[in-house]
Design a protein around this motif. Structure first.
Motif, PDB file in Angstrom:
ATOM      1  N   LEU A   1       1.894  -0.519   7.342  1.00  0.00           N
ATOM      2  CA  LEU A   1       3.155  -1.260   7.241  1.00  0.00           C
ATOM      3  C   LEU A   1       4.297  -0.338   6.827  1.00  0.00           C
ATOM      4  O   LEU A   1       4.148   0.479   5.919  1.00  0.00           O
ATOM      5  N   PHE A   2       5.426  -0.473   7.489  1.00  0.00           N
ATOM      6  CA  PHE A   2       6.646   0.310   7.238  1.00  0.00           C
ATOM      7  C   PHE A   2       6.463   1.799   7.535  1.00  0.00           C
ATOM      8  O   PHE A   2       7.200   2.629   6.994  1.00  0.00           O
ATOM      9  N   PHE A   3       5.510   2.155   8.396  1.00  0.00           N
ATOM     10  CA  PHE A   3       5.307   3.575   8.694  1.00  0.00           C
ATOM     11  C   PHE A   3       6.534   4.194   9.354  1.00  0.00           C
ATOM     12  O   PHE A   3       6.791   5.393   9.217  1.00  0.00           O
ATOM     13  N   ASN A   4       7.322   3.373  10.074  1.00  0.00           N
ATOM     14  CA  ASN A   4       8.510   3.887  10.771  1.00  0.00           C
ATOM     15  C   ASN A   4       9.807   3.542  10.044  1.00  0.00           C
ATOM     16  O   ASN A   4      10.892   3.759  10.566  1.00  0.00           O
ATOM     17  N   THR A   5       9.706   2.984   8.842  1.00  0.00           N
ATOM     18  CA  THR A   5      10.894   2.703   8.016  1.00  0.00           C
ATOM     19  C   THR A   5      10.623   3.201   6.604  1.00  0.00           C
ATOM     20  O   THR A   5      10.408   2.405   5.679  1.00  0.00           O
ATOM     21  N   PRO A   6      10.625   4.507   6.388  1.00  0.00           N
ATOM     22  CA  PRO A   6      10.249   5.067   5.077  1.00  0.00           C
ATOM     23  C   PRO A   6      11.157   4.601   3.946  1.00  0.00           C
ATOM     24  O   PRO A   6      10.726   4.547   2.798  1.00  0.00           O
ATOM     25  N   ALA A   7      12.410   4.272   4.257  1.00  0.00           N
ATOM     26  CA  ALA A   7      13.303   3.799   3.199  1.00  0.00           C
ATOM     27  C   ALA A   7      12.784   2.507   2.585  1.00  0.00           C
ATOM     28  O   ALA A   7      12.903   2.281   1.373  1.00  0.00           O
ATOM     29  N   ARG A   8      12.193   1.648   3.409  1.00  0.00           N
ATOM     30  CA  ARG A   8      11.650   0.395   2.895  1.00  0.00           C
ATOM     31  C   ARG A   8      10.303   0.627   2.218  1.00  0.00           C
ATOM     32  O   ARG A   8       9.935  -0.061   1.274  1.00  0.00           O
ATOM     33  N   LEU A   9       9.577   1.604   2.713  1.00  0.00           N
ATOM     34  CA  LEU A   9       8.252   1.885   2.171  1.00  0.00           C
ATOM     35  C   LEU A   9       8.313   2.298   0.705  1.00  0.00           C
ATOM     36  O   LEU A   9       7.462   1.922  -0.100  1.00  0.00           O
ATOM     37  N   LYS A  10       9.329   3.050   0.343  1.00  0.00           N
ATOM     38  CA  LYS A  10       9.388   3.562  -1.028  1.00  0.00           C
ATOM     39  C   LYS A  10       9.682   2.490  -2.060  1.00  0.00           C
ATOM     40  O   LYS A  10       9.532   2.719  -3.260  1.00  0.00           O
ATOM     41  N   PHE A  11      10.107   1.299  -1.603  1.00  0.00           N
ATOM     42  CA  PHE A  11      10.402   0.218  -2.541  1.00  0.00           C
ATOM     43  C   PHE A  11       9.184  -0.652  -2.832  1.00  0.00           C
ATOM     44  O   PHE A  11       9.274  -1.581  -3.634  1.00  0.00           O
ATOM     45  N   LEU A  12       8.053  -0.377  -2.192  1.00  0.00           N
ATOM     46  CA  LEU A  12       6.840  -1.126  -2.515  1.00  0.00           C
ATOM     47  C   LEU A  12       6.362  -0.760  -3.920  1.00  0.00           C
ATOM     48  O   LEU A  12       6.540   0.364  -4.377  1.00  0.00           O
ATOM     49  N   LYS A  13       5.742  -1.727  -4.576  1.00  0.00           N
ATOM     50  CA  LYS A  13       5.242  -1.527  -5.932  1.00  0.00           C
ATOM     51  C   LYS A  13       3.820  -0.968  -5.877  1.00  0.00           C
ATOM     52  O   LYS A  13       3.325  -0.567  -4.831  1.00  0.00           O
ATOM     53  N   THR A  14       3.167  -0.950  -7.024  1.00  0.00           N
ATOM     54  CA  THR A  14       1.806  -0.435  -7.096  1.00  0.00           C
ATOM     55  C   THR A  14       0.859  -1.327  -6.297  1.00  0.00           C
ATOM     56  O   THR A  14       1.170  -2.483  -5.981  1.00  0.00           O
ATOM     57  N   THR A  15      -0.313  -0.778  -6.001  1.00  0.00           N
ATOM     58  CA  THR A  15      -1.304  -1.538  -5.234  1.00  0.00           C
ATOM     59  C   THR A  15      -1.648  -2.849  -5.919  1.00  0.00           C
ATOM     60  O   THR A  15      -1.734  -3.905  -5.278  1.00  0.00           O
ATOM     61  N   ARG A  16      -1.815  -2.829  -7.227  1.00  0.00           N
ATOM     62  CA  ARG A  16      -2.175  -4.048  -7.955  1.00  0.00           C
ATOM     63  C   ARG A  16      -1.042  -5.068  -7.940  1.00  0.00           C
ATOM     64  O   ARG A  16      -1.283  -6.268  -7.846  1.00  0.00           O
ATOM     65  N   THR A  17       0.185  -4.587  -8.053  1.00  0.00           N
ATOM     66  CA  THR A  17       1.314  -5.513  -8.015  1.00  0.00           C
ATOM     67  C   THR A  17       1.408  -6.189  -6.659  1.00  0.00           C
ATOM     68  O   THR A  17       1.607  -7.411  -6.564  1.00  0.00           O
ATOM     69  N   GLU A  18       1.277  -5.411  -5.588  1.00  0.00           N
ATOM     70  CA  GLU A  18       1.345  -5.993  -4.246  1.00  0.00           C
ATOM     71  C   GLU A  18       0.179  -6.943  -4.007  1.00  0.00           C
ATOM     72  O   GLU A  18       0.348  -8.001  -3.388  1.00  0.00           O
ATOM     73  N   LEU A  19      -1.013  -6.593  -4.506  1.00  0.00           N
ATOM     74  CA  LEU A  19      -2.150  -7.491  -4.364  1.00  0.00           C
ATOM     75  C   LEU A  19      -1.915  -8.786  -5.139  1.00  0.00           C
ATOM     76  O   LEU A  19      -2.272  -9.872  -4.677  1.00  0.00           O
ATOM     77  N   GLY A  20      -1.290  -8.682  -6.301  1.00  0.00           N
ATOM     78  CA  GLY A  20      -0.972  -9.882  -7.069  1.00  0.00           C
ATOM     79  C   GLY A  20      -0.033 -10.802  -6.308  1.00  0.00           C
ATOM     80  O   GLY A  20      -0.181 -12.029  -6.341  1.00  0.00           O
ATOM     81  N   GLN A  21       0.934 -10.219  -5.598  1.00  0.00           N
ATOM     82  CA  GLN A  21       1.847 -11.028  -4.789  1.00  0.00           C
ATOM     83  C   GLN A  21       1.089 -11.742  -3.670  1.00  0.00           C
ATOM     84  O   GLN A  21       1.357 -12.903  -3.363  1.00  0.00           O
ATOM     85  N   ILE A  22       0.137 -11.045  -3.058  1.00  0.00           N
ATOM     86  CA  ILE A  22      -0.663 -11.663  -1.999  1.00  0.00           C
ATOM     87  C   ILE A  22      -1.512 -12.796  -2.570  1.00  0.00           C
ATOM     88  O   ILE A  22      -1.664 -13.857  -1.952  1.00  0.00           O
ATOM     89  N   CYS A  23      -2.062 -12.603  -3.769  1.00  0.00           N
ATOM     90  CA  CYS A  23      -2.820 -13.672  -4.428  1.00  0.00           C
ATOM     91  C   CYS A  23      -1.956 -14.910  -4.616  1.00  0.00           C
ATOM     92  O   CYS A  23      -2.416 -16.051  -4.407  1.00  0.00           O
ATOM     93  N   ASP A  24      -0.706 -14.709  -5.028  1.00  0.00           N
ATOM     94  CA  ASP A  24       0.199 -15.845  -5.202  1.00  0.00           C
ATOM     95  C   ASP A  24       0.400 -16.589  -3.893  1.00  0.00           C
ATOM     96  O   ASP A  24       0.418 -17.826  -3.854  1.00  0.00           O
ATOM     97  N   VAL A  25       0.574 -15.841  -2.803  1.00  0.00           N
ATOM     98  CA  VAL A  25       0.795 -16.467  -1.494  1.00  0.00           C
ATOM     99  C   VAL A  25      -0.414 -17.302  -1.085  1.00  0.00           C
ATOM    100  O   VAL A  25      -0.282 -18.462  -0.668  1.00  0.00           O
ATOM    101  N   ILE A  26      -1.609 -16.730  -1.200  1.00  0.00           N
ATOM    102  CA  ILE A  26      -2.816 -17.464  -0.807  1.00  0.00           C
ATOM    103  C   ILE A  26      -3.022 -18.682  -1.700  1.00  0.00           C
ATOM    104  O   ILE A  26      -3.441 -19.757  -1.234  1.00  0.00           O
ATOM    105  N   THR A  27      -2.744 -18.541  -2.975  1.00  0.00           N
ATOM    106  CA  THR A  27      -2.870 -19.673  -3.897  1.00  0.00           C
ATOM    107  C   THR A  27      -1.965 -20.825  -3.473  1.00  0.00           C
ATOM    108  O   THR A  27      -2.385 -21.991  -3.415  1.00  0.00           O
ATOM    109  N   ARG A  28      -0.707 -20.506  -3.150  1.00  0.00           N
ATOM    110  CA  ARG A  28       0.231 -21.563  -2.735  1.00  0.00           C
ATOM    111  C   ARG A  28      -0.199 -22.213  -1.429  1.00  0.00           C
ATOM    112  O   ARG A  28      -0.123 -23.446  -1.276  1.00  0.00           O
TER     113      ARG A  28
END
Length: 617
Positions: A152-179
């Motif tokens: 994801l975002f391999f061709n938009t490095p400016a957006r890639l650098k704003f991603l958080k840690t692996t655990r933070t991003e996984l936590g966001q995905i957990c929230d989505v699946i929960t909802r």
């Protein structure tokens, strides 16, 4: 000189702008693609992620699937099966309809689509890179669709650098699946991270079973059913009893026609319904579904459709408020004394004291921490050496009504916060309503809130012990188990060293559970789970807010939660020696004027003011 010429953007730039509206992070990819699966009639959805979704996200569903022609068409912007004309926008009941998700995801990733439509003998496989179809071929596939998103975002490095840690991003995905699982309780959901199963909601016709799967049986047992039907509007779901609350709104879920939304009208209606039973800074758990005429709600006011706007806000507010109040009334209706306690706490925060109207009975219960329910019957001894009321003590008790309410009707505006310069010179005189300590100071009468004073004392001791590693743990005779959501479990796992320095002895126990073998010595027997839950809520909120290291960034907040939970409560009878030791400990505190949450611990009525009141000067 700026170039002000108007021009048409090329398709590549326009596509990336559209992707920015829909695809903010891996969790938004999961949300959009799973919603498409649900709109396709899926009853089973499996989500697999690696490295928090940045390396890989795979969504597998058993929906209606697509033919080869439809699969190619779905990668074009504004291609959709959900609307055909402008009139359809007024009656939208699907989760998505603009046809932006799949092409937007494809434009910023390497996407593989494997799908077979129902009734077709063979499926199709597409390889897409940065929005361009690289490969298209027939393939064997089960009915449904498998979408694999890599890099994801391999061709938009400016957006890639704003991603958080692996655990933070996984936590966001957990929230989505929960909802999504809460909004579609009959659908089976699985979330796997690095091959390990994180969430498994098997799907049930009873929404309460899904809530129990996601949040645990203990919480599910404390929920009240909400049900109200009116022409064009129905409200149903569950809210927690007043004895169960959280320090944030993160456990409040609102769904409008099956879509998770944020909406101030709904939040305010929930707050108002609990106003008389929950204090400031406490929020109930809630899962509320609104089924409303689509013509009365605008779902397209937010790019990700996370916010909605109602045509008649006041009717929605009234219906939600009434539905919740009915649930509270038919469940465990809060006694009138709890509403009076709410007023007490509100005045405490505003003025540092509370003076009841003439003739009002003294408060008899405490709601400072309703999360874990009432205090256990056996009163323990506090770690400061001040026994709680009911414990064996030979020290004489102070007169409880040395001053009557009628004798203390002073304007609150005239009361000044205690300053640290003289707080150490206090001499105890009486305990008022088993909640406030009257003491003689060098310049006047001082009224001390016993709960806030003890909270400050505990806060300083816990913080110092956690920083120096000198905290003493109390081993439990029988280990306890606490079950958490995966998001909360991630926060606790990251913070085990910090919790250990506070005196907790925790060990992972299966998926998203921990065994509690020891707790800090200041936690009273019977409050172990409630105190840890409050600390966990603070940790999870720090992670949710994006703190890179919750332990380093918010130790005060975490310790304050523990201190508040275990401090002596309003309504607790104290002996003379207990009060004297508390005032001595308060004098040695680092900030004796305020509690860890910023509320004034005491107020003073100066001798000069008393002389004026008695017309002596």
């Amino acid at each position: 000189m700026p170039d002000c010429r108007i021009r048409i953007l090329d398709e590549d730039v326009a596509g990336k702008i559209a992707a920015g509206e829909v695809v903010e992070r891996p969790a938004s990819v999961v949300k959009e693609l799973v919603e498409n699966a649900l709109d396709a009639g899926a009853t089973r959805v499996t989500v697999e992620v690696e490295e928090g979704g940045q390396a890989l996200m795979r969504i597998t569903d058993n929906g209606c699937g697509m033919t080869a022609q439809e699969a190619v068409l779905a990668l074009q912007r504004h291609a959709t099966s959900k609307i055909t004309n402008a009139e359809d926008l007024a009656v939208v009941r699907t989760l998505g309809f603009r046809g932006e998700a799949l092409p937007s995801v494809a434009s910023v990733s390497r996407l593989t689509v494997v799908t077979r439509a129902r009734g077709e003998l063979e499926g199709v496989r597409l390889e897409v890179e940065a929005g361009e179809i690289r490969e298209l071929e027939a393939a064997g596939a089960a009915e449904g669709t498998v979408l694999t998103v890599r890099d994801l975002f391999f061709n938009t490095p400016a957006r890639l650098k704003f991603l958080k840690t692996t655990r933070t991003e996984l936590g966001q995905i957990c929230d989505v699946i929960t909802r999504l699982a809460l909004s579609h309780p009959g659908v089976a959901f699985r979330l796997l991270a690095e091959g390990d199963e994180i969430i498994h909601a098997p799907g049930s016709p009873d929404p309460l079973n899904t809530i129990a799967t996601l949040y645990g049986n203990d919480l599910a047992r404390e929920l009240l059913a909400v049900n109200l039907a009116r022409p064009g509007l129905a409200v149903e779901g569950y809210v927690s009893r007043p004895t169960v609350s959280r320090p944030t709104r993160s456990a409040q879920h609102f769904f409008v026609n099956g879509r998770w939304v944020r909406n101030r009208t709904l939040s305010h209606a929930l707050d108002e319904a609990f106003r008389a039973t929950l204090g400031p800074g406490r929020f109930p758990f809630a899962v509320l579904h609104l089924d409303i005429d689509p013509a009365l709600v605008d779902v397209n006011v937010h790019p990700a459709k996370a916010e909605v706007r109602f045509l008649r806000d006041w009717e929605v507010h009234r219906a939600v408020h009434e539905a919740i109040r009915q649930a509270l009334g038919t469940g465990t209706a809060p006694p009138e004394s709890l509403a009076r306690q709410h007023m007490l706490r509100t005045e405490d925060q505003k003025h540092g004291s509370w003076l009841p109207p003439a003739g009002a009975p003294p408060p008899t219960s405490d709601m400072d921490d309703p999360f874990a329910g009432p205090d256990p019957g056996a009163a323990p001894v506090m770690s400061t050496g001040i026994p709680v009321s009911g414990s064996a003590t030979t020290s004489p008790e102070l007169p409880a009504q040395a001053l009557t309410p009628e004798a203390t009707q002073l304007p609150l505006a005239d009361l000044e916060p205690v300053t640290p310069t003289w707080v150490g010179a206090l001499r105890p005189v009486a305990q008022l309503w088993n909640s406030y300590i009257l003491a003689e100071g060098s310049t006047g009468l001082v009224i001390v809130d016993q709960h806030l004073a003890h909270e400050r004392v505990l806060f300083d001791r816990i913080l110092e012990a956690s920083r120096t590693g000198t905290a003493v743990a109390r081993r439990l005779p029988s280990p306890l188990t606490i079950q958490l959501t995966h998001r909360d479990a991630l926060a606790v796992d990251d913070m085990l060293p910090v919790l250990s320095r506070m005196g907790y002895e925790l060990e992972p126990f299966g998926r998203d559970a921990f065994v509690i073998r020891g707790v800090p010595e200041f936690i009273h027997p019977g409050l172990e789970l409630g105190a840890l839950r409050q600390v966990v809520d603070e940790l999870a909120e720090a992670k949710r807010a994006g703190a890179p290291d919750a332990g380093a960034a918010l130790p005060d907040r975490i310790v304050a939660a523990a201190a508040c939970k275990t401090a002596v409560k309003k309504g607790a009878r104290m002996g003379f020696d207990e009060i004297r030791r508390l005032l001595e400990d308060l004098a040695r505190a680092g900030s004796p004027a305020t509690c860890p949450h910023g509320c004034p611990i005491a107020v003073e009525v100066s001798f000069q003011e008393l002389l004026k009141r008695f017309k002596r000067i």
